[in-house]
Scaffold this motif. Structure first.
Motif, PDB file in Angstrom:
ATOM      1  N   ASP A  69      -6.119   0.971  -1.297  1.00  0.00           N
ATOM      2  CA  ASP A  69      -5.927  -0.434  -0.419  1.00  0.00           C
ATOM      3  C   ASP A  69      -5.666  -1.354  -1.484  1.00  0.00           C
ATOM      4  O   ASP A  69      -6.424  -2.174  -1.909  1.00  0.00           O
ATOM      5  CB  ASP A  69      -7.266  -0.839   0.484  1.00  0.00           C
ATOM      6  CG  ASP A  69      -6.790  -2.007   1.108  1.00  0.00           C
ATOM      7  OD1 ASP A  69      -5.685  -2.360   1.349  1.00  0.00           O
ATOM      8  OD2 ASP A  69      -7.738  -2.208   2.188  1.00  0.00           O
ATOM      9  N   ASN A  78       0.800  -1.340  -0.049  1.00  0.00           N
ATOM     10  CA  ASN A  78       0.028   0.099   0.076  1.00  0.00           C
ATOM     11  C   ASN A  78       0.809   1.238  -0.204  1.00  0.00           C
ATOM     12  O   ASN A  78       0.343   2.375  -0.692  1.00  0.00           O
ATOM     13  CB  ASN A  78      -0.849  -0.069   1.247  1.00  0.00           C
ATOM     14  CG  ASN A  78      -1.966  -0.864   1.056  1.00  0.00           C
ATOM     15  OD1 ASN A  78      -2.273  -1.412  -0.260  1.00  0.00           O
ATOM     16  ND2 ASN A  78      -2.587  -1.248   2.282  1.00  0.00           N
ATOM     17  N   GLY A 138       0.091   1.532  -3.775  1.00  0.00           N
ATOM     18  CA  GLY A 138      -0.853   2.111  -3.225  1.00  0.00           C
ATOM     19  C   GLY A 138      -0.743   3.607  -2.708  1.00  0.00           C
ATOM     20  O   GLY A 138      -1.645   4.396  -2.246  1.00  0.00           O
TER      21      GLY A 138
END
Length: 319
Positions: free
Chosen positions: A121, A111, A115
């Motif tokens: 997520d 993440n 991300g």
């Protein structure tokens, strides 16, 4: 090289933690918290918190929800959740749960990179499930009971054990340590904390927390019950037994009060246990099963009952 004496001093705390985590088999319980011996004090703090929420925190949260669209709010929530992964990793290690710790580390790496700092997520999309833990849960896994239920100023529901865990996190959580030691103006640090509070308050509204309290006859008691149930489930990793690091066959310890009859009250009857001969058939009994013949014959003078075999025409009753 590190002197042998200094090395021993550094290894001693880590060794003690590992021993404690290895010896812990029964999670701490919340029986004292359920009785709430400090209820009068807690209700006073609860009232102050509700007043502060009504005057300041909730209005700011509502303004945040009005200005920021839902995808933006979700991204902020994801980013703050991503910052909890290092502390969860440490606590999973202290609890002797290496599989969950690997998930923490994997989620943080994925993440933070793919991300974009945790705004998205991506780890969940890659089937890497969250494994949140905190030091209050670690103490519970080490067998420390919850102690009395506490309502902390501005922080809300807690227990004595979880309050200690929150204090430890203030000085041991890597993210909090990094923020506190960052060479930036103090107002940036306060802004970071304020953003966490506002985002968390927005998430509470999103999850239906406001509606839950408003529909409760006693919001204080409802919040206490919900908090204790949620914490009890989190301590034993409820819903993740198949991916647990616990030994095979181990089951979470229930804190429910046993019935007076004990376990036998809920145990099913033996499959070959027969009903008494005087028991009347109930719905669901085997169809077509004829009742057992009576051991005592009816007297000759007994009047026929509906369903008895009719007497053939021309025949004489037996004498």
């Amino acid at each position: 090289m590190i002197p042998r004496r200094n090395a021993a001093r550094l290894l001693a705390p880590a060794t003690a933690m590992l021993v404690l985590s290895a010896c812990a088999t029964v999670p701490g319980q919340n029986r004292l918290a359920e009785r709430d011996p400090l209820e009068k004090f807690n209700r006073g703090v609860w009232g102050v918190n509700m007043a502060a929420d009504k005057v300041l925190i909730k209005p700011v949260s509502q303004a945040y929800r009005a200005v920021a669209p839902r995808p933006v709010r979700q991204g902020v929530t994801n980013a703050f959740a991503n910052l909890t992964e290092p502390w969860s990793f440490i606590n999973n290690i202290l609890q002797g749960k290496p599989k969950r710790a690997v998930r923490n580390l994997s989620r943080f790496i994925v993440n933070t990179t793919i991300g974009i700092g945790g705004l998205f997520d991506q780890a969940s999309k890659m089937k890497i499930r969250p494994a949140p833990e905190d030091f209050g849960q670690t103490l519970a896994r080490w067998g420390v009971n919850g102690g009395p239920y506490l309502v902390l100023p501005l922080l809300g529901p807690s227990t004595l054990r979880d309050g200690v865990g929150t204090g430890v996190a203030s000085y041991a959580d890597p993210v909090r340590v990094a923020v506190n030691q960052a060479d930036v103006d103090v107002w940036y640090k306060r802004g970071f904390v304020a953003a966490q509070v506002i985002s968390g308050r927005s998430d509470l509204t999103e999850s239906g927390g406001d509606a839950f309290l408003q529909s409760s006859l006693d919001p204080y008691a409802a919040a206490r019950s919900a908090f204790l149930q949620r914490r009890a489930a989190a301590i034993v990793d409820q819903g993740e037994e198949s991916d647990s690091d616990l030994p095979a066959g181990s089951q979470p310890v229930s804190e429910s009060v046993p019935t007076p009859a004990g376990d036998a009250a809920t145990s099913p009857p033996a499959p070959d246990a027969a009903l008494p001969e005087t028991a009347a058939p109930m719905p669901g009994d085997e169809p077509g099963a004829a009742p057992a013949p009576s051991a005592t014959p009816l007297p000759d003078s007994a009047a026929p009952m509906p369903g008895d075999e009719p007497t053939p025409p021309g025949s004489k009753p037996q004498t």
